[in-house]
Design a protein around this motif. Structure first.
Motif, mmCIF file in Angstrom:
data_model
loop_
_atom_site.group_PDB
_atom_site.id
_atom_site.type_symbol
_atom_site.label_atom_id
_atom_site.label_comp_id
_atom_site.label_asym_id
_atom_site.label_seq_id
_atom_site.Cartn_x
_atom_site.Cartn_y
_atom_site.Cartn_z
ATOM 1 N N SER A 186 0.830 -1.206 0.000
ATOM 2 C CA SER A 186 0.000 0.000 0.000
ATOM 3 C C SER A 186 0.868 1.261 0.000
ATOM 4 O O SER A 186 1.823 1.370 0.781
ATOM 5 N N LYS A 187 0.537 2.209 -0.859
ATOM 6 C CA LYS A 187 1.290 3.463 -0.929
ATOM 7 C C LYS A 187 1.060 4.319 0.311
ATOM 8 O O LYS A 187 1.814 5.269 0.556
ATOM 9 N N ARG A 188 0.025 4.001 1.093
ATOM 10 C CA ARG A 188 -0.271 4.753 2.301
ATOM 11 C C ARG A 188 0.454 4.197 3.527
ATOM 12 O O ARG A 188 0.343 4.749 4.614
ATOM 13 N N VAL A 189 1.176 3.095 3.351
ATOM 14 C CA VAL A 189 1.917 2.472 4.446
ATOM 15 C C VAL A 189 3.402 2.773 4.285
ATOM 16 O O VAL A 189 3.979 2.519 3.223
ATOM 17 N N GLN A 190 4.012 3.299 5.334
ATOM 18 C CA GLN A 190 5.417 3.697 5.290
ATOM 19 C C GLN A 190 6.244 2.843 6.250
ATOM 20 O O GLN A 190 5.855 2.644 7.411
ATOM 21 N N ALA A 191 7.370 2.348 5.771
ATOM 22 C CA ALA A 191 8.272 1.585 6.627
ATOM 23 C C ALA A 191 8.934 2.511 7.633
ATOM 24 O O ALA A 191 9.351 3.618 7.298
ATOM 25 N N ILE A 192 9.044 2.056 8.886
ATOM 26 C CA ILE A 192 9.723 2.831 9.926
ATOM 27 C C ILE A 192 11.082 2.223 10.238
ATOM 28 O O ILE A 192 12.115 2.876 10.116
ATOM 29 N N SER A 193 11.088 0.972 10.644
ATOM 30 C CA SER A 193 12.346 0.321 11.004
ATOM 31 C C SER A 193 12.129 -1.170 11.173
ATOM 32 O O SER A 193 11.039 -1.608 11.562
ATOM 33 N N TYR A 194 13.163 -1.952 10.887
ATOM 34 C CA TYR A 194 13.169 -3.340 11.319
ATOM 35 C C TYR A 194 13.439 -3.354 12.817
ATOM 36 O O TYR A 194 14.181 -2.513 13.337
ATOM 37 N N ILE A 195 12.827 -4.309 13.513
ATOM 38 C CA ILE A 195 13.077 -4.482 14.940
ATOM 39 C C ILE A 195 14.057 -5.634 15.119
ATOM 40 O O ILE A 195 13.812 -6.748 14.645
ATOM 41 N N GLN A 196 15.156 -5.346 15.766
ATOM 42 C CA GLN A 196 16.177 -6.361 15.995
ATOM 43 C C GLN A 196 15.646 -7.430 16.937
ATOM 44 O O GLN A 196 15.051 -7.126 17.975
ATOM 45 N N THR A 197 15.848 -8.684 16.589
ATOM 46 C CA THR A 197 15.465 -9.780 17.466
ATOM 47 C C THR A 197 16.703 -10.326 18.162
ATOM 48 O O THR A 197 17.806 -10.308 17.608
ATOM 49 N N GLU A 198 16.502 -10.808 19.385
ATOM 50 C CA GLU A 198 17.632 -11.190 20.225
ATOM 51 C C GLU A 198 17.607 -12.680 20.557
ATOM 52 O O GLU A 198 16.553 -13.281 20.712
ATOM 53 N N THR A 199 18.792 -13.264 20.687
ATOM 54 C CA THR A 199 18.916 -14.621 21.202
ATOM 55 C C THR A 199 18.922 -14.566 22.726
ATOM 56 O O THR A 199 19.000 -13.494 23.330
ATOM 57 N N THR A 200 18.851 -15.714 23.357
ATOM 58 C CA THR A 200 18.861 -15.753 24.821
ATOM 59 C C THR A 200 20.093 -15.084 25.395
ATOM 60 O O THR A 200 20.021 -14.305 26.347
ATOM 61 N N ALA A 201 21.256 -15.356 24.813
ATOM 62 C CA ALA A 201 22.496 -14.793 25.340
ATOM 63 C C ALA A 201 22.494 -13.278 25.259
ATOM 64 O O ALA A 201 22.879 -12.582 26.208
ATOM 65 N N ALA A 202 22.057 -12.735 24.119
ATOM 66 C CA ALA A 202 22.035 -11.279 23.972
ATOM 67 C C ALA A 202 20.988 -10.656 24.886
ATOM 68 O O ALA A 202 21.190 -9.584 25.445
#
Length: 209
Positions: A186-202
């Motif tokens: 959709s042209k009305r939807v704008q990307a903001i950011s990817y959200i970093q996912t974490e492992t247990t250690a991080a």
């Protein structure tokens, strides 16, 4: 939404204060159903959900419909670091996006509609229906848009119904159904950011709320 331009990746802690109710979450999963949805729709996106902030308790929820469970609300922090109690973040890309027509003044109505549908089942049969419609479309058989079901939803149908309650619509695709990809394109939807996912250690070195 144009994702060809550079989209940053931010940690949950860094981005959480910029997240609004009504923001869209697009996910690229790796389960068999996720891969089927991506293949069927020719897209990297297999799941769509949206955000509801509960500032009174300082929590951010994801409203979504997921296979085997149905419509539910889960903390966004789970996508970052403890998806479904696994101890790790969501196994795939997670993109935060925003629809230009969503207004914070409409969040009461959006929230009511979203919460009224909690517990409704996931519409597994609709996935098979969609696959059939795509096959017919490949043979040039045009079809009129489906009516969104009232008692069971795939993820994109649930998001569609909730956004429609505040006058925000996403166009059905040419095969006559609504899919995560239709939110993304959709042209009305704008990307903001990817959200970093974490492992247990991080995760053990970070603070999440």
């Amino acid at each position: 939404m144009d994702t060809t331009a550079a989209v940053t990746t931010q940690s949950y802690n860094d981005i959480r204060n910029h997240i609004r109710s009504g923001d869209i979450l697009l996910c690229s999963g790796n389960t068999p159903l996720s891969n089927m949805i991506k293949t069927a729709t020719g897209s990297m996106w297999s799941h769509v959900a949206f955000i509801l902030r509960l500032d009174v308790i300082d929590r951010i929820l994801v409203l979504e419909s997921v296979e085997s469970i149905g419509v539910r609300a889960v903390p966004l922090r789970g996508y970052a670091c403890d998806y479904n109690g696994s101890g790790n973040g969501y196994p795939g890309k997670v993109l935060l996006a925003r629809h230009d027509d969503v207004r914070q003044t409409n969040m009461v109505n959006l929230s009511r509609r979203a919460i009224d549908l909690l517990g409704y089942p996931y519409n597994t049969q609709e996935i098979l229906h969609i696959a059939a419609r795509i096959s017919l479309g490949q043979f040039g058989i045009k079809q009129t848009p489906d009516k969104v079901p009232e008692h069971g939803f795939i993820c994109s149908e649930y998001a569609y119904v909730c956004f429609k309650s505040i006058g925000v619509t996403i166009d059905f695709n040419r095969e006559g159904f609504i899919a995560p990809e239709d939110f993304a394109k959709s042209k009305r939807v704008q990307a903001i950011s990817y959200i970093q996912t974490e492992t247990t250690a991080a995760r053990d070195t970070l603070s999440f709320a």
